[in-house]
Scaffold this motif. Structure first.
Motif, mmCIF file in Angstrom:
data_model
loop_
_atom_site.group_PDB
_atom_site.id
_atom_site.type_symbol
_atom_site.label_atom_id
_atom_site.label_comp_id
_atom_site.label_asym_id
_atom_site.label_seq_id
_atom_site.Cartn_x
_atom_site.Cartn_y
_atom_site.Cartn_z
ATOM 1 N N GLN A 1 42.779 46.705 37.529
ATOM 2 C CA GLN A 1 43.327 45.374 37.777
ATOM 3 C C GLN A 1 43.739 44.724 36.463
ATOM 4 O OE1 GLN A 1 44.200 43.911 40.555
ATOM 5 N NE2 GLN A 1 44.883 42.089 39.450
ATOM 6 N N ARG A 2 42.914 44.886 35.424
ATOM 7 C CA ARG A 2 43.275 44.340 34.109
ATOM 8 C C ARG A 2 44.503 45.050 33.560
ATOM 9 N NH1 ARG A 2 39.185 42.900 29.194
ATOM 10 N NH2 ARG A 2 39.068 41.006 30.462
ATOM 11 N N GLU B 1 47.526 43.658 35.241
ATOM 12 C CA GLU B 1 47.851 42.328 34.738
ATOM 13 C C GLU B 1 48.558 42.407 33.392
ATOM 14 O OE1 GLU B 1 44.134 40.329 34.624
ATOM 15 O OE2 GLU B 1 44.002 40.051 36.802
#
Length: 406
Positions: A186-187, A190
């Protein structure tokens, strides 16, 4: 924004017949070459544009980790060059750069300074590092008492506490638990949206196709293929199943997609169709309607055991559903050349609106790695449309019955 340019990169190691030849070459340089070169990588060239995400795949020993070491500068190339613009964060071998006798906090300071952060910056960022790593009081314990997953948590947290221009990740994430893998990716997603250039090594097809714009396949130290993640992963899947007498082929379909097929040819799919309730082949179907997948197979050489498998994939090549007649406990035995077999799989088409493909596999067991008679990606294409269902999103139609109590 960062970019990577790799030109004619190669890495070779010296090998000696024995230790005395190594010593003699060192003591008497220039007289006679006593070593031979073992090339790990040869003639590797590619580039990543700013903001692009590229995945690297290949079997163990193909040279993936060596390539990342050369790109990050932790190893020196024998030939070629690497040019990187922007600040770089790299997560290579698990725990690389960590001192086992220092605490996690001390190692975080050292690793952060190697990334170009000052001590005051690391102090200010330490609460974020601790919060993301989620290792609790272990942050002040020696790293030698950490599990492999805890080391990975801390290393990833430090490497990504500030968004880098270029992020390079080896397979270290594979040792983490499912929760932290999800959190890490997820990071990464992003940072990708914010413009970070990504180079990642992974065998996770779903992650590769979800994150990467392009994929690179390494095979025996050479760049074997570049292309879309779906195309390269399909080729890699066929390559690892390749055996003596089998072939791997890729052709461009009328729809502009690359179809991969492989196998010995002992058996082959001659017809495939998705039919409606009346038995008519359909290319466009409604959400949730009953369908039959009809597959006809011809036996070209005697086959002691035959298993047919199929997989439905979405437009990105992600697996939606797959099964085979081995798991269904319906394999066929002792088939002879010239025989034909017809299979019919009936199921409700509980898929969301979109375009889908069907992959077929003819094998002798539950996997195509033993006897790969034929593996064919994009064997058939179809479209699902929402013609009369309530509006919904996603790849599956799982309409609920609702009960509300006040």
């Amino acid at each position: 924004m960062g970019s990577i340019i790799v030109k004619n990169l190669g890495k070779a190691y010296k090998t000696y017949p024995n230790q005395w030849d190594r010593l003699a070459e060192w003591l008497v340089p220039g007289k006679r070459q006593r070593h031979t070169l073992k090339w790990v990588l040869q003639d590797i060239s590619f580039q990543l544009a700013p903001g692009e995400a590229v995945g690297i795949i290949g079997i163990n020993g193909a040279g993936k980790s060596t390539l990342l070491k050369l790109i990050t500068g932790t190893a020196q190339p024998s030939t070629g060059s690497v040019a990187i613009s922007g600040n770089v964060a790299a997560l290579l071998e698990l725990g690389m750069g960590f001192h086992p006798d220092f605490t996690g906090r001390q190692n975080a300071y050292m690793a952060g300074q190697l990334l170009g952060l000052g001590a005051d910056e690391i102090t200010a960022l330490m609460p974020q590092i601790e919060a993301f790593a989620e290792i609790g009081d272990y942050i002040d314990q020696p790293v030698r008492v950490y599990s492999s997953g805890m080391q990975m948590r801390l290393a990833f947290s430090v490497a990504t506490v500030r968004r880098p221009d270029v992020l390079i990740v080896d397979e270290a994430l594979s040792v983490g638990d499912a929760y932290f893998q999800h959190k890490s990716f997820q990071r990464i997603r992003e940072y990708r949206q914010q413009g970070t250039t990504l180079l990642i090594v992974s065998h996770d097809r779903a992650a590769m196709q979800a994150i990467c714009d392009r994929a690179i396949l390494l095979d025996r130290g050479h760049l074997a293929k570049q292309g879309t993640p779906e195309e390269v992963m399909d080729f890699y899947n066929a390559l690892i199943a390749e055996r003596e007498g089998s072939t791997v082929q890729q052709v461009l379909t009328d729809e502009g997609r690359v179809q991969t097929s492989s196998g010995t040819g002992h058996a082959t799919v001659t017809e495939i169709a998705l039919e409606n309730e009346e038995g008519a082949p359909q290319e466009v179907l409604n959400v949730g309607v009953p369908v039959t997948l009809r597959v006809k197979v011809r036996i070209n050489q005697a086959v002691p055991r035959l298993v047919l498998g199929y997989m439905i994939k979405d437009r990105l090549g992600q697996a939606i559903y797959g099964t085979n007649t081995h798991h269904m406990q319906q394999p066929l035995e002792n088939l002879q050349a010239g025989e034909e077999v017809e299979y019919r799989f009936r199921f409700p088409l509980n898929l969301g609106a979109g375009s889908y493909s069907i992959t077929t596999a003819l094998t002798s067991s539950e996997t195509h790695l033993a006897d790969n008679y034929e593996w064919r990606d994009l064997a058939s294409l179809f479209i699902v449309m929402n013609m009369n269902r309530r509006e919904f999103v996603g790849s599956s139609w799982l309409e609920p019955h609702v009960e509300i109590t006040r």
